[in-house]
Design a protein around this motif. Sequence first.
Motif, mmCIF file in Angstrom:
data_model
loop_
_atom_site.group_PDB
_atom_site.id
_atom_site.type_symbol
_atom_site.label_atom_id
_atom_site.label_comp_id
_atom_site.label_asym_id
_atom_site.label_seq_id
_atom_site.Cartn_x
_atom_site.Cartn_y
_atom_site.Cartn_z
ATOM 1 N N GLY A 1 0.797 -1.229 0.000
ATOM 2 C CA GLY A 1 0.000 0.000 0.000
ATOM 3 C C GLY A 1 0.821 1.267 0.000
ATOM 4 O O GLY A 1 0.370 2.309 0.461
ATOM 5 N N GLU A 2 2.049 1.191 -0.536
ATOM 6 C CA GLU A 2 2.893 2.400 -0.523
ATOM 7 C C GLU A 2 2.610 3.327 -1.699
ATOM 8 O O GLU A 2 3.334 4.291 -1.919
ATOM 9 N N ASP A 3 1.595 3.013 -2.481
ATOM 10 C CA ASP A 3 1.105 3.926 -3.531
ATOM 11 C C ASP A 3 2.154 4.325 -4.553
ATOM 12 O O ASP A 3 2.254 5.482 -4.945
ATOM 13 N N LEU A 4 2.967 3.356 -4.999
ATOM 14 C CA LEU A 4 3.963 3.671 -6.030
ATOM 15 C C LEU A 4 3.283 4.064 -7.331
ATOM 16 O O LEU A 4 3.770 4.882 -8.091
ATOM 17 N N ILE A 5 2.149 3.421 -7.596
ATOM 18 C CA ILE A 5 1.446 3.679 -8.853
ATOM 19 C C ILE A 5 0.452 4.823 -8.691
ATOM 20 O O ILE A 5 0.069 5.475 -9.649
ATOM 21 N N GLY A 6 0.063 5.097 -7.474
ATOM 22 C CA GLY A 6 -0.907 6.157 -7.227
ATOM 23 C C GLY A 6 -2.322 5.623 -7.304
ATOM 24 O O GLY A 6 -2.543 4.456 -7.614
ATOM 25 N N LYS A 7 -3.265 6.511 -6.994
ATOM 26 C CA LYS A 7 -4.676 6.085 -7.021
ATOM 27 C C LYS A 7 -5.258 6.390 -8.400
ATOM 28 O O LYS A 7 -5.211 7.518 -8.860
ATOM 29 N N THR A 8 -5.796 5.383 -9.029
ATOM 30 C CA THR A 8 -6.444 5.585 -10.329
ATOM 31 C C THR A 8 -7.762 4.822 -10.320
ATOM 32 O O THR A 8 -8.024 4.036 -9.403
ATOM 33 N N TYR A 9 -8.544 5.011 -11.389
ATOM 34 C CA TYR A 9 -9.808 4.284 -11.498
ATOM 35 C C TYR A 9 -9.569 2.776 -11.575
ATOM 36 O O TYR A 9 -10.459 1.989 -11.287
ATOM 37 N N ALA A 10 -8.351 2.365 -11.981
ATOM 38 C CA ALA A 10 -8.082 0.952 -12.242
ATOM 39 C C ALA A 10 -7.401 0.252 -11.077
ATOM 40 O O ALA A 10 -7.098 -0.931 -11.159
ATOM 41 N N ASN A 11 -7.164 0.965 -9.996
ATOM 42 C CA ASN A 11 -6.253 0.437 -8.981
ATOM 43 C C ASN A 11 -6.756 0.789 -7.582
ATOM 44 O O ASN A 11 -7.057 1.945 -7.300
ATOM 45 N N PHE A 12 -6.858 -0.218 -6.704
ATOM 46 C CA PHE A 12 -7.327 0.007 -5.330
ATOM 47 C C PHE A 12 -6.206 0.438 -4.382
ATOM 48 O O PHE A 12 -6.452 1.036 -3.358
ATOM 49 N N GLY A 13 -4.981 -0.029 -4.677
ATOM 50 C CA GLY A 13 -3.880 0.210 -3.747
ATOM 51 C C GLY A 13 -3.509 -1.077 -3.039
ATOM 52 O O GLY A 13 -3.624 -2.175 -3.598
ATOM 53 N N GLY A 14 -3.078 -0.956 -1.785
ATOM 54 C CA GLY A 14 -2.566 -2.105 -1.030
ATOM 55 C C GLY A 14 -3.612 -3.196 -0.796
ATOM 56 O O GLY A 14 -4.815 -2.939 -0.811
ATOM 57 N N VAL A 15 -3.122 -4.400 -0.558
ATOM 58 C CA VAL A 15 -4.004 -5.552 -0.343
ATOM 59 C C VAL A 15 -4.871 -5.354 0.903
ATOM 60 O O VAL A 15 -6.007 -5.823 0.962
ATOM 61 N N ASP A 16 -4.333 -4.623 1.895
ATOM 62 C CA ASP A 16 -5.110 -4.475 3.143
ATOM 63 C C ASP A 16 -6.338 -3.574 2.982
ATOM 64 O O ASP A 16 -7.126 -3.429 3.905
ATOM 65 N N LYS A 17 -6.502 -2.998 1.788
ATOM 66 C CA LYS A 17 -7.763 -2.279 1.520
ATOM 67 C C LYS A 17 -8.909 -3.292 1.393
ATOM 68 O O LYS A 17 -10.076 -2.938 1.500
ATOM 69 N N ILE A 18 -8.562 -4.540 1.120
ATOM 70 C CA ILE A 18 -9.587 -5.560 0.871
ATOM 71 C C ILE A 18 -9.565 -6.667 1.918
ATOM 72 O O ILE A 18 -10.626 -7.075 2.414
ATOM 73 N N PHE A 19 -8.365 -7.145 2.283
ATOM 74 C CA PHE A 19 -8.259 -8.252 3.247
ATOM 75 C C PHE A 19 -7.202 -7.947 4.304
ATOM 76 O O PHE A 19 -6.247 -7.226 4.024
ATOM 77 N N PRO A 20 -7.364 -8.521 5.501
ATOM 78 C CA PRO A 20 -6.331 -8.311 6.518
ATOM 79 C C PRO A 20 -5.017 -8.986 6.124
ATOM 80 O O PRO A 20 -5.028 -10.098 5.599
#
Length: 155
Positions: free
Chosen positions: A100-119
């Motif tokens: 979740g260190e946002d190397l790619i940034g937030k876009t419509y195609a990308n949620f970010g780190g895995v912990d946004k969805i699962f522990p």
Amino acid sequence: MTGIEQRLTSGIRHMFGRSLHIRHIDAGSCNGCEFETMALMNPVYDIQQYGIDFVASPRHADMLLVTGGVTRNLEEALRKTYRAAASPKILVAVGACACGEDLIGKTYANFGGVDKIFPVSVYVPGCPPRPQAILEGILQAIERTRELKSPPKRN
Ligand code: SF4
């Protein structure tokens, strides 16, 4: 036998019998983290000597290892894989994107780190992390799960 080898052998034997099976999921990686993860299978690291192997089905897996920030295209595959894995769900996030260190940034195609969805059980930072760091992350995940399953005795 080195310290990490002893801890791996002991942790795997205590938690899983004699082998640890890992399902790797690429949730949207650039493949850099895959190269480092797959290096664990080469003759230098040779993790199969400790009973660790990668498997094709989450139903055969004791642990999930996720690389890449979660893309919308692969979100459903990640959710299905997570649901299919046995409990306790041990999830290791490998690489800065998965952490979740946002190397790619937030876009419509990308949620970010895995912990946004699962522990996440253990985070392995780095872009990409070295194979030794990934192996240490796997070991930490085993040891944390072992601690949770056998809490210290009270007097
Ligand atoms: S952490 Fe680096 S190497 Fe790994 S998927 Fe992201 S950009 Fe690629």
